[in-house]
Design an enzyme around this catalytic site. Structure first.
Site, PDB file in Angstrom:
ATOM      1  N   ARG A  56     102.804 -52.276  37.500  1.00 32.23           N
ATOM      2  CA  ARG A  56     104.029 -51.770  36.877  1.00 32.23           C
ATOM      3  C   ARG A  56     105.291 -52.456  37.376  1.00 32.23           C
ATOM      4  NH1 ARG A  56     100.232 -48.387  36.453  1.00 32.23           N
ATOM      5  NH2 ARG A  56      99.795 -49.173  38.526  1.00 32.23           N
ATOM      6  N   THR A  57     105.447 -52.533  38.683  1.00 37.18           N
ATOM      7  CA  THR A  57     106.722 -53.023  39.227  1.00 37.18           C
ATOM      8  C   THR A  57     106.922 -54.479  38.821  1.00 37.18           C
ATOM      9  OG1 THR A  57     106.355 -51.538  41.076  1.00 37.18           O
ATOM     10  CG2 THR A  57     108.110 -53.159  41.319  1.00 37.18           C
ATOM     11  N   LYS A  85     100.111 -70.406  55.045  1.00 40.84           N
ATOM     12  CA  LYS A  85     100.143 -71.506  56.027  1.00 40.84           C
ATOM     13  C   LYS A  85     101.013 -71.158  57.224  1.00 40.84           C
ATOM     14  CE  LYS A  85     100.409 -74.578  52.045  1.00 40.84           C
ATOM     15  NZ  LYS A  85     101.345 -75.487  51.390  1.00 40.84           N
ATOM     16  N   ARG A 106     107.850 -57.871  46.762  1.00 39.65           N
ATOM     17  CA  ARG A 106     106.952 -56.861  47.356  1.00 39.65           C
ATOM     18  C   ARG A 106     106.187 -57.545  48.482  1.00 39.65           C
ATOM     19  NH1 ARG A 106     103.246 -52.701  44.132  1.00 39.65           N
ATOM     20  NH2 ARG A 106     105.336 -51.871  43.858  1.00 39.65           N
ATOM     21  N   HIS A 134     110.562 -47.951  48.383  1.00 40.79           N
ATOM     22  CA  HIS A 134     110.394 -48.508  47.034  1.00 40.79           C
ATOM     23  C   HIS A 134     111.586 -48.006  46.211  1.00 40.79           C
ATOM     24  CE1 HIS A 134     108.612 -50.165  43.558  1.00 40.79           C
ATOM     25  NE2 HIS A 134     107.420 -49.616  43.581  1.00 40.79           N
TER      26      HIS A 134
HETATM   27  N1   CP Z   1     104.569 -47.644  40.915  1.00 38.95           N
HETATM   28  C1   CP Z   1     104.192 -48.850  41.386  1.00 38.95           C
HETATM   29  O1   CP Z   1     104.782 -49.381  42.339  1.00 38.95           O
HETATM   30  O2   CP Z   1     103.148 -49.393  40.719  1.00 38.95           O
HETATM   31  P1   CP Z   1     102.563 -50.859  40.982  1.00 38.95           P
HETATM   32  O3   CP Z   1     101.977 -50.836  42.362  1.00 38.95           O
HETATM   33  O4   CP Z   1     101.555 -51.086  39.890  1.00 38.95           O
HETATM   34  O5   CP Z   1     103.721 -51.823  40.925  1.00 38.95           O
END
Ligand code: CP
Length: 305
Positions: A56-57, A85, A106, A134
């Site tokens: 999603r993100t 590396k 991320r 998040h």
């Molecule tokens: N909600 C969320 O962070 O989903 P993903 O891990 O799929 O990005």
């Protein structure tokens, strides 16, 4: 009016004025989406760095940039990047900031986002730093609550599941604390309690807090926010197996109730699929709200909202 920050690491940076601006901007982006692709960010490039799995993100950040008329370059999986590396987060960000106009990252380590912004030459957005925060998920969660209830105050939210490693509930709790009349019920196994610094912050901000050890304790809330037990954060798989499905929400729990059910997704059994067709099920609507909210975040950070 600009945001009070130029990089987004944590919801602790977000003021109530920022939150309201972000909600308004997401709503106007949602209207713009109905007209097709805009050219607000034409010529701009998102560097989309995902060193931990995401559906999603990542897709919603990338969709958001494409819908704003910009373009995307991506790196995914530490094993396919020069981090494998031994390249540091700082050097990776210096490079990505030379290629893109904005970075979303991320990364599995708590604190990776804080390290990144010490060197980032362009706006940086934390797309999840391990079990830390998040913030863009919390903003889309807040936007979902605004759309579902028409308000972000005077609401009761029950947070259920892995509150220790679930970064979305950390970020959302802090964001909700900006608004008056918020009550939060924390429901988790004792091994997966909400971190003490978040609980203290909520108390300081005047949030009404209580806790429970059964799903029934949250059924009378306005929002039942379910979370997945985060297998990837456990050193001991047996411990994960023991805890993973301690709380399962089923359609019978919702009979005669108006509570909406939210979840950052993915779910792995903690929401029964017989809920999916009920009006209470807000989790897919919630996921789709990621695109207008992330359009708003990027447009504001790049001065194009
Ligand atoms: N909600 C969320 O962070 O989903 P993903 O891990 O799929 O990005």
């Amino acid at each position: 009016m600009p945001l009070s920050f130029s990089h987004l690491i944590s919801t602790e940076q977000i003021s109530r004025t920022d939150a309201e601006l972000l909600l308004q901007t997401a709503a106007s982006m949602e209207e713009e989406l109905k007209q097709g692709v805009s050219d607000r960010l034409r010529g701009k490039v998102l560097a989309s760095l995902f060193y931990e799995p995401s559906t999603r993100t990542r897709l919603s950040f990338e969709t958001a940039m494409l819908r704003l008329g910009g373009q995307v370059v991506t790196a995914d999986g530490i094993q396919f990047s020069s981090m494998y590396k031994g390249e540091t987060i700082e050097d990776t960000i210096r490079m990505a900031g030379g290629y893109g106009d904005i970075i979303a990252m991320r990364h599995p380590e708590v604190g990776s986002a804080a390290r990144a912004v010490t060197v980032s030459p362009v706006p940086f957005v934390n797309a999840g730093d391990g079990p830390g925060e998040h913030p863009t998920q919390a903003l889309l969660d807040l936007y979902t609550i605004q759309k579902e209830f028409g308000r972000t105050q005077d609401l009761h939210i029950a947070m259920v599941g892995d509150l220790k490693f679930g970064r979305t509930v950390h970020s959302l709790s802090v964001l909700l604390a900006l608004f008056p009349g918020i009550r939060v019920t924390l429901i988790s196994p004792s091994e997966l309690h909400m971190p003490e610094h978040i609980v203290s912050l909520l108390r300081e901000k005047g949030v009404a807090l209580d806790s429970g050890d059964s799903i029934e304790a949250g059924l009378h809330a306005d929002v039942i926010y379910m979370t997945r037990v985060q297998k990837e954060r456990f050193a001991d798989v047996a411990e994960y197996e023991r805890l993973k499905l301690r709380f399962i929400l089923q359609a019978d729990h919702l009979k005669g109730r108006k509570a909406i059910v939210m979840h950052p997704l993915p779910r792995v059994g903690e929401i029964s699929t017989d809920i999916d067709t009920l009006p209470n099920a807000a989790y897919f609507r919630q996921a789709h709200n990621g695109v207008p909210m992330r359009m708003g975040i990027m447009a504001l950070l790049l001065g194009a909202a």
